[in-house]
Write an enzyme that holds these catalytic residues in place. Structure first.
Site, PDB file in Angstrom:
ATOM      1  N   GLU A 109      13.942 -49.938  93.928  1.00 43.42           N
ATOM      2  CA  GLU A 109      12.678 -48.937  94.868  1.00 43.42           C
ATOM      3  C   GLU A 109      11.994 -49.867  96.343  1.00 43.42           C
ATOM      4  OE1 GLU A 109      12.475 -49.722  91.324  1.00 43.42           O
ATOM      5  OE2 GLU A 109      12.991 -48.139  90.842  1.00 43.42           O
ATOM      6  N   ASP A 134      19.962 -52.619  89.869  1.00 44.71           N
ATOM      7  CA  ASP A 134      18.244 -51.763  89.364  1.00 44.71           C
ATOM      8  C   ASP A 134      17.003 -52.973  90.277  1.00 44.71           C
ATOM      9  OD1 ASP A 134      16.723 -51.112  87.399  1.00 44.71           O
ATOM     10  OD2 ASP A 134      16.277 -52.499  86.063  1.00 44.71           O
ATOM     11  N   ASP A 153      13.428 -45.106  83.025  1.00 49.56           N
ATOM     12  CA  ASP A 153      12.809 -46.093  81.319  1.00 49.56           C
ATOM     13  C   ASP A 153      12.071 -44.959  80.682  1.00 49.56           C
ATOM     14  OD1 ASP A 153      13.743 -48.926  82.173  1.00 49.56           O
ATOM     15  OD2 ASP A 153      11.575 -49.604  82.635  1.00 49.56           O
TER      16      ASP A 153
HETATM   17  C1  NOJ Z   1      14.246 -52.102  84.017  1.00 55.31           C
HETATM   18  C2  NOJ Z   1      14.954 -50.953  83.622  1.00 55.31           C
HETATM   19  O1  NOJ Z   1      14.910 -49.543  84.013  1.00 55.31           O
HETATM   20  C3  NOJ Z   1      15.818 -51.050  82.638  1.00 55.31           C
HETATM   21  O2  NOJ Z   1      17.061 -50.429  81.954  1.00 55.31           O
HETATM   22  C4  NOJ Z   1      16.265 -52.791  82.155  1.00 55.31           C
HETATM   23  O3  NOJ Z   1      16.963 -52.866  80.983  1.00 55.31           O
HETATM   24  C5  NOJ Z   1      15.383 -53.486  82.326  1.00 55.31           C
HETATM   25  N1  NOJ Z   1      14.308 -53.117  83.963  1.00 55.31           N
HETATM   26  C6  NOJ Z   1      15.755 -54.827  82.481  1.00 55.31           C
HETATM   27  O4  NOJ Z   1      16.870 -55.648  83.316  1.00 55.31           O
END
Ligand code: NOJ
Length: 994
Positions: free
Chosen positions: A560, A557, A634
Site C-alpha cells: 500500500e 504483499d 486479512d
Molecule cells: C499480511 C497479509 O495480508 C497476509 O495474508 C500475510 O499472511 C501476512 N501479511 C504475512 O505476510
C-alpha cells in the site's frame, strides 16, 4: 537516521513479538481500530470540501467557475479552453480545460492549474517537492482507447451561454458545456445522464502563497501586512490544515499548501451506483449523507493495511479503483476519476414524485461528490448503454485482465507459514494421499532468512530446489512472498544496492526513508523510478534469487505500502518519489508500480523461458488487472466475512479487476468445520481461489477436517476442477472484452429492476451457471433469485426451477447450490486428477442445457495454458450450438486463428483430445424411444463420416428434468462436427413431464 520502534506494535507483527521474546497469542479482536484511520473530519481537505458542499447547498451560492467563451477552441475531437475561478478579491485563477471526445464514445474532461506568478507558489524553503499538479496517473493507469474521435463536431445551433459537441456512434451523444457557471451535461438520445457541477461543488483549491504566522502576529499588533489584501479572500476558509496536518502523532508538512480537487457528478434518473472498490460493503452503494440505512462517512480510497477491517463500511481498504457506474433499466453510464491521491466520495439520492410516463427512468437521482487531495481533475465519462459496453470501454483505457496460466485459476494452498521444505513436501504428499486436487503451495514471509527477501532460511529451507522438483512431478507450483520493504541491516546485498544506487523512497528532506515493517527497520524500493525497476528485475533471475525455478511465482504483499510506524500504517505523505513527486500525489498508485515491476521481472527472469507470470498483489489501482491477481486481504474466520466476500469479489469484476478472491477459511481465527466447508463451497467461485490462514491459527488443510468435512471439501474442489474449462473460457472473455469473470445479477439481466441490488449470488462467465453460496451457519437451504423465465436446472440432479422470483434450493452441508440456466453449453473435464496440469490432454464433457425454445449455445477457449503462443494464434476457440428446430448439435470455429506455425503445432498437440460425453439437460420427450444419433466429423475419412452413436434417454421424474447422454461420440475438440438427433423437434415438450 534511526527510527524508533513503533509505540504500539500492531498485534499481528510477529517479528515484533519475537523481538520482545514473547509468545504471540492470537486474540481475536472485536473490531477495527477506528482511531488509526482518519474520518473525513480528520482529513483536512475532505473536511474543507464537505463543509464547502454544505455551505454551497445551504446558501445556493453560484459556483465561481466560468469557462471563458473567448478561449474555446475545438480541433480534432478536442475542445480546449480556460476556466476562470474568481476569488473573493476579484482575482482570477486560470484553469486550462480540455474535453476530449474519444473514438470509443467516451469523453474525457481535464482541468489543470496554470502556474501562477512565481513568488506566489514558492514552496517551503528548501523543499524538494515538485511544484506542479501531479499529471502522471494516466501514464501508469492508461494503455489505450485514447484516440480522439474524428466524428465529434461542434453543434451548429449552439445557443449563447453554452457550447455543444455531438459525438459517439451516429453523433447520438452530446456534451452541453455551460459557460457560467461552468458545468457539463452528457446526453445520449436527447436525455441527460451525467452532470458535472450541477450542485456547484466544483472546487480546485488553487495554489497560494503561504502567509507566515509571524506576519499574522504582526498584523495583530496593528502593523500593516503586505498580504493583508490577499487574506481577505481567504479569511472565511478553514486554513488550519492548509500547510500542516497532524494525525496520530504524525505531522504531515504540506509545502504546496491546499491543492484539493472536488466535483459533484450527478446521475439523473439513476437509483443504483456500483463500483469504487475496495470496500467491505454491499454492491449497490449506499448514501453517505442521510437516507435509509446510510453511512455517515464518505467512501474513502486511500490504500491502507486495515487491521481486522469491519464489514458494511465505507472505510478504505488495500486497493483503489475510482470507477463508478450508474445503472437503471435500459442504461448504464459511468465515470472514471483518474486521480491517485487520497480520495473521498459522498453519495446522496433525491427522489422525485413518480412520473407514470417515464418507463425506464427511476424517480431517483443519485448525486456524488468526489474530492481528491491533489493532482488534476481528470474524469472519463461513459454513456454505455449496457454494462458490457462500460466494462469494455473501461478495459480499453486501462487494459484487460492478463490471461493467466491455467494453474493460476486452480486451487492454491497457503498459510502463514509452511515452516520448512519438508513441511511443504509433506503437505504435497498428504493432498495426494487423500486424493484432493491442488496446484499451488505458498510460502509466506517465514521462509526467508530473517525477513530478507530473495534469501531462504538455511535451517528450514535448506534445499528449495528439491522441494520444487517434488512439486513439479505433479505439475505443481510454488509461490513465494516478496514484499516492498527491504530490511535495513548489514550483510544483505539487496539493501546495500538499494542504498548505494539510491532506489529507495525518500523522506521529505530527500534522505532515504526508513520505517518499520516485518523485518524491523526497513526501506522501500521506489518503483516509480525506471532504474529501480531495472534493478528490481535483476533480483529475480535464477542466479540471483537462488532456489527458485520455472515453477516459482510471486506474491507481493504490504504494498500500500504498509509501514507499521507510519501515519495510518502507511508512508508519510510528504515522502518523495522519483522526480520529487510527493507520496501524497501518487499514494494509490504505489502498489501497482511494485507489482508491475515484479511482473516484468517474471517475464525476463530467464532468457528463452517465456511463461505468463503469476503475481498476487494486495494493493492495486486501475490497471492492476494487466499484471496481477488480487485478494481481499486479512478477513476474519466468521460467517459474516464469508458473506461479505461475495459482493466484494463481484465488485472487483464489474470494476475491471476480476481476478479476485478472498482468503478461504478466513485469515484471522479458527473457523468451525462447518464454516470451513461452506467457505470452500463458496471459494470455488472466486476467480482467484486460495485457502490462507494467520500464523497463530490451527492447521486447516482440507485433509485435516475429518469425515464428512474432508470428503465434502474434496467434492467442492473437484467441482472447481471439473469446471476449469468453463473458468478458463471466462478468463479469456475477461482478457479480450473486459467482462467480469463472476457476474452480478444486474450485469447479466440489466433490465430486471428487482435484481439490481442482488449481490449474494453470481453467474460464472457466460456459462449460465448461477451459484448461490451458503453463508449462514446451520442453513440447509438457500433462496435463489431467478431473473427470467428460462428454466434453471440443478447442476447435479436436474431439478427444474422456473419463473422469475425467489426459489428455495435445498442445501444440506454436502450440497452446493448451483443452477444452470437453460440456453447454454457448458464445457467440463470430468476425470479427477491431482492437479490441473495433469488434465491438459483429458477429454471433455459438454453439458447442453436447453432453453424454452429447445436451443442452447456456448463456447470453449483453450491454449497451452503457459506461454504467450496464443498471441500468435496457438489456441482453440470453438462455438457449440444446439438448434432445437434442426435437432442438431454443432461444433464450429468461433475465431479463425491465423494458421501460424505456433497454431499448427499447438493443434497437433491437441489432435487426439476428444469430447467423451454429451449430456442434454431438458431433453425433449420425443427422444424417449431414440436409440442413436448420427455423428459427422469434418476432416475424417468418407467411410467414417456418418456414424451412429447410442443415445441413452432418462425420462423426467417429478421436478427432475429429462436428460439424455451420448457416450464417446468420438469427436475431437480441434475439429468441426455435427451430431444429428434426428427428427422430432427439441422444442416440443422439453423439461419435465406432467
Ligand atoms: C499480511 C497479509 O495480508 C497476509 O495474508 C500475510 O499472511 C501476512 N501479511 C504475512 O505476510
Amino acid at each position: 537516521m534511526i527510527v524508533s520502534k513503533p509505540k504500539s506494535a500492531p498485534r499481528w507483527t510477529t517479528s515484533v513479538c519475537l523481538l520482545a521474546a514473547l509468545c504471540c497469542v492470537f486474540i481475536p479482536a472485536a473490531a477495527v481500530k477506528h482511531e488509526n484511520f482518519k474520518t473525513c473530519d480528520q482529513s483536512g481537505f475532505c473536511k474543507r470540501n464537505r463543509q464547502f458542499a454544505d455551505d454551497v447547498i445551504a446558501s445556493s451560492t453560484v459556483s465561481p467557475y466560468a469557462l471563458d467563451p473567448a478561449s474555446i477552441t475545438f480541433k480534432d475531437g478536442q475542445l480546449s479552453g480556460v476556466v476562470l475561478k474568481t476569488l473573493a478579491d476579484g482575482d482570477k485563477v486560470q484553469l486550462p480545460l480540455t474535453v476530449t471526445f474519444l473514438e470509443s464514445g467516451v469523453a474525457r474532461v481535464t482541468l489543470d492549474e496554470e502556474k501562477r506568478a512565481k513568488g506566489q507558489i514558492e514552496l517551503r524553503h528548501g523543499s524538494k517537492a515538485r511544484k506542479e499538479r501531479y499529471n502522471e496517473t494516466g501514464k501508469w493507469a492508461l494503455v489505450g482507447g485514447l484516440r480522439p474521435s474524428t466524428g465529434a463536431a461542434l453543434g451548429a445551433d449552439a445557443e449563447q451561454g453554452h457550447t455543444n459537441v455531438f459525438y459517439g456512434k451516429g453523433g447520438k451523444q452530446q456534451a452541453i458545456i455551460r459557460h457560467q457557471p461552468f458545468a457539463i451535461e452528457f446526453q445520449k438520445d436527447g436525455e441527460t445522464h451525467v452532470k458535472f457541477n450541477e450542485q456547484g461543488l466544483l472546487n480546485m483549491e488553487h495554489w497560494r502563497a503561504k502567509v507566515e504566522k509571524q506576519q499574522e502576529e504582526k498584523k495583530e499588533d496593528g502593523e500593516e501586512s503586505k498580504d493583508s489584501e490577499k487574506k481577505i479572500e481567504e479569511k472565511t476558509e478553514d486554513e488550519s490544515t492548509w500547510w500542516e496536518e497532524k494525525f496520530g502523532g504524525n505531522t504531515d508538512t504540506k509545502p504546496k499548501g491546499p491543492e484539493a480537487v472536488g466535483l459533484d457528478i450527478s446521475f439523473p434518473g439513476y437509483e443504483h451506483v456500483f463500483g469504487i472498490p475496495e470496500h467491505a460493503a454491499r454492491l449497490s452503494l449506499k448514501t453517505t449523507r442521510g437516507g435509509d440505512d446510510a453511512f455517515t462517512e464518505p467512501y474513502r480510497l486511500y490504500n491502507a493495511d486495515v487491521f481486522e477491517y469491519e464489514l458494511d463500511s465505507p472505510m478504505t481498504l488495500y486497493g483503489a479503483i475510482p470507477l463508478m457506474q450508474a445503472h437503471r433499466k435500459g442504461s448504464t453510464v459511468g465515470v472514471f476519476w483518474l486521480n491517485a491521491a487520497e480520495t473521498w466520495i459522498d453519495i446522496t439520492k433525491t427522489k422525485k414524485s413518480a412520473n407514470p410516463f417515464a418507463r425506464s427512468k427511476s424517480n431517483t437521482d443519485t448525486h456524488t461528490h468526489w474530492v481528491s487531495e491533489s493532482g488534476l481533475l481528470d474524469v472519463f465519462v461513459f454513456l454505455g448503454p449496457t454494462p458490457q459496453d462500460l466494462t469494455r470501454q473501461y478495459g480499453e483505457l486501462t487494459g484487460y485482465t492478463a490471461m493467466p496460466q491455467s494453474f493460476a485459476i486452480a486451487y492454491h494452498q497457503c498459510r502463514w507459514n509452511y515452516v520448512s521444505d519438508d513441511d511443504v513436501k509433506d503437505v504435497d504428499r498428504k493432498f495426494d494421499k487423500f486424493n484432493i486436487p491442488f496446484d499451488v503451495i505458498w510460502l509466506d514471509i517465514e521462509y526467508t532468512q530473517e525477513k530478507k527477501y530473495f534469501t531462504w532460511d538455511p535451517l528450514t529451507f535448506d534445499d528449495p530446489i528439491d522441494m520444487l522438483e517434488q512439486l513439479d512431478k505433479h505439475k505443481r507450483k510454488l509461490v513465494t512472498i516478496i514484499d516492498p520493504h527491504i530490511k535495513n541491516t548489514n550483510d544483505y546485498h539487496v539493501i546495500d544496492e538499494l542504498k548505494k544506487q539510491d532506489f529507495a523512497v525518500m523522506n521529505k528532506d530527500a534522505e532515504q526513508f526508513e520505517g518499520w515493517c516485518w523485518p524491523g527497520s526497513s526501506m522501500w524500493v521506489d518503483c516509480f523510478n525506471p532504474a529501480a525497476i531495472t534493478w528490481w528485475k535483476s533480483l529475480f533471475k535464477y542466479d540471483s534469487f537462488k532456489g527458485t525455478a520455472h515453477n516459482t511465482f510471486i506474491w507481493n504483499d504490504m504494498n500500500e505500502p504498509s509501514v507499521f510506524n507510519g501515519p495510518e500504517t502507511t508512508m508519510p505523505k510528504d515522502n518523495l518519489h522519483y522526480e520529487n513527486w510527493e507520496h501524497r500525489d501518487v499514494h494509490n498508485l504505489n502498489g501497482m508500480t511494485f507489482h508491475n515491476a515484479t511482473y516484468q521481472a517474471m517475464v525476463e527472469r530467464k532468457k528463452g523461458e517465456l511463461r505468463r507470470p503469476f503475481v498476487l498483489t494486495r494493493s492495486f489501482y486501475s490497471g492492476s488487472q494487466r499484471s496481477a491477481a488480487m485478494w481481499t486481504g486479512d478477513n476474519l474466520s466468521q460467517w459474516s466475512h464469508l458473506g461479505a466476500s461475495i459482493p466484494m469479489v463481484l465488485n472487483q469484476g464489474i470494476s475491471g479487476f476480476p481476478f479476485a478472491g478472498a482468503d478461504v477459511g478466513g485469515f484471522f481465527g479458527n473457523p468451525s468445520k462447518e464454516l470451513l466447508t461452506r467457505w470452500y463451497q463458496a471459494g470455488i467461485y472466486y476467480p482467484f481461489f486460495r485457502g490462507h490462514a494467520h500464523i497463530d491459527t490451527r492447521r486447516r488443510e482440507p485433509y485435516l477436517a475429518g469425515s464428512p468435512y474432508t470428503e465434502i471439501i474434496t467434492q467442492a474442489l473437484r467441482l472447481r476442477y471439473q469446471l476449469l474449462p468453463a473458468w478458463y473460457t471466462a478468463f479469456h472473455e475477461a482478457s479480450t472484452t473486459g467482462a467480469p469473470i463472476i457476474r452480478p445479477n444486474f450485469y447479466v439481466h440489466p433490465e430486471d429492476e428487482r435484481g439490481f441490488a442482488v449481490d449474494d449470488q453470481l453467474y460464472i462467465g457466460s456459462t449460465g451457471l448461477l451459484a448461490k453460496p451458503v453463508t449462514q451457519e446451520g442453513a440447509d437451504s438457500v433462496s435463489v433469485y431467478i431473473a427470467d423465465e428460462q428454466p434453471y436446472y440443478d447442476y447435479f440432479d436436474y431439478t427444474t426451477y422456473k419463473g422469475a422470483g425467489h426459489h428455495t434450493v435445498q442445501a444440506p452441508l454436502e450440497k452446493i447450490p448451483l443452477l444452470m440456466q437453460g440456453g447454454h453449453v457448458i464445457p467440463r473435464r470430468d476425470r479427477p486428477r491431482r492437479s490441473s496440469g495433469l488434465m491438459k490432454y483429458d477429454p471433455f464433457t459438454l453439458v447442453v442445457v436447453l432453453d424454452n425454445d429447445g436451443n442452447a449455445s456456448g463456447s470453449i477457449y483453450l491454449d497451452d495454458g503457459e506461454t504467450f503462443d496464443y498471441e500468435q494464434g496457438a489456441f482453440i476457440h470453438r462455438h457449440f450450438s444446439f438448434d432445437g428446430k434442426r435437432n442438431a448439435l454443432t461444433s464450429s470455429n468461433l475465431v479463425t486463428a491465423v494458421r501460424s506455425v505456433k497454431c499448427e503445432s499447438y493443434l497437433k498437440t491437441m489432435d487426439k483430445v476428444r469430447v467423451e460425453k454429451i449430456i442434454v439437460v431438458g431433453a425433449p420427450s420425443t427422444w424417449k424411444d431414440k436409440e442413436e444419433v448420427i455423428v459427422m466429423e469434418e476432416g475424417t475419412k468418407e467411410s467414417k463420416r456418418r456414424k451412429p452413436v447410442p443415445l441413452e434417454y432418462h425420462a423426467s421424474q417429478g421436478k427432475k428434468a429429462a436428460w439424455a447422454v451420448i457416450r464417446d461420440p468420438k469427436v475431437g475438440i480441434t475439429r468441426g462436427w455435427k451430431i444429428d438427433f434426428g427428427s422430432g423437434s427439441a422444442h416440443v415438450h422439453h423439461g419435465h413431464e406432467h
